[in-house]
Design an enzyme around this catalytic site. Structure first.
Site, short mmCIF file in Angstrom:
data_model
loop_
_atom_site.label_atom_id
_atom_site.label_comp_id
_atom_site.label_asym_id
_atom_site.label_seq_id
_atom_site.Cartn_x
_atom_site.Cartn_y
_atom_site.Cartn_z
NE ARG A 40 16.88 -7.56 48.76
CZ ARG A 40 15.87 -7.37 47.92
NH1 ARG A 40 15.44 -6.12 47.72
NH2 ARG A 40 15.30 -8.37 47.29
CE LYS A 68 9.15 -3.62 41.24
NZ LYS A 68 8.52 -4.94 41.54
CG HIS A 136 19.03 -10.98 53.48
ND1 HIS A 136 19.55 -9.72 53.35
CD2 HIS A 136 18.68 -11.39 52.23
CE1 HIS A 136 19.53 -9.37 52.07
NE2 HIS A 136 18.99 -10.35 51.38
NE ARG A 139 14.55 -9.27 51.99
CZ ARG A 139 13.72 -8.73 51.11
NH1 ARG A 139 13.15 -7.56 51.38
NH2 ARG A 139 13.44 -9.32 49.97
CG HIS A 162 10.99 -11.39 46.22
ND1 HIS A 162 10.44 -12.40 46.98
CD2 HIS A 162 12.14 -11.04 46.86
CE1 HIS A 162 11.20 -12.66 48.02
NE2 HIS A 162 12.24 -11.83 47.97
CE1 TYR A 171 12.69 -15.55 52.48
CE2 TYR A 171 11.57 -14.86 50.49
CZ TYR A 171 12.55 -14.67 51.43
OH TYR A 171 13.39 -13.60 51.32
#
Length: 203
Positions: A40, A68, A136, A139, A162, A171
């Site tokens: 990101r 995370k 994005h 991504r 994720h 997606y």
């Protein structure tokens, strides 16, 4: 619907970046981090030298969005682009952040990273009308490309970092090829079905 770019479009964008200039060396490394690793923009902007483990060839960091901790492979082309920027493009600075603004006083990149991606897309010559053109979008494009290559959902979840596969299923809506495989034939319905019991139920 998430924006996606084809493999050919992403390659055209990559080749359009001027790697001869100092700014171009920076932008090329930033682009690869998004296009090849799915990072990101916030994680690219906040990337520090301590996040780069050259001995193990990994990037390790706490994601800005989720908090995370992740470790991802530092692919050779991405690593080479970063090294090229550090050696020949990055201005002299004591900053711990890898990527800096291209003009004095060479501050840490702030929200301007969105402008960097926007400029990269616009200068590539591909059609971006009505399409998002930021990290994005890269991504999304990476996810769709993996889906088309029949990469299993759990692997894509891991690559995109994720929290779970429910986020990755987002997606699936733009993977038209796979969705077509799920389509069912529509059976013909006899007219008498609609006229039964006088047809009052279907009025």
């Amino acid at each position: 619907m998430p924006t996606k770019y084809t493999k050919e479009e992403v390659e055209k964008i990559r080749l359009s970046i001027d790697r001869a200039s100092k700014k171009g060396k920076r932008d090329y490394a930033i682009f690869l981090l998004a296009a090849r690793l799915g990072l990101r923009s916030s994680d690219i902007r906040l990337l520090k030298f301590e996040n780069l483990d050259w001995d193990k060839n990994i990037i390790k960091l706490d994601q800005y969005r989720t908090g995370k901790y992740i470790e991802i492979p530092l692919l050779s082309d991405v690593g080479n682009a970063i090294v090229n920027y550090l050696q020949y493009g990055r201005p002299a600075s004591e900053s711990s952040f890898v990527f800096l603004e291209a003009i004095y006083p060479y501050a840490t990149i702030s929200q301007g990273i969105s402008k960097i991606f926007s400029t990269i897309f616009r200068n590539s010559g591909i059609n971006i009308e009505g399409r998002k053109h930021g990290s994005h979008a890269l991504r999304h494009s990476l996810a769709v490309r993996m889906l088309k290559e029949n990469t299993i959902l759990s692997v894509i979840t891991e690559i995109l970092r994720h929290e779970n596969t429910n986020s990755t299923k987002y997606y699936l809506r733009i993977d038209i090829t796979s969705l077509k495989k799920c389509a069912l034939d529509i059976l013909n319905v006899e007219p008498c079905f609609y006229t039964q019991k006088g047809g009052t139920f279907y009025e």
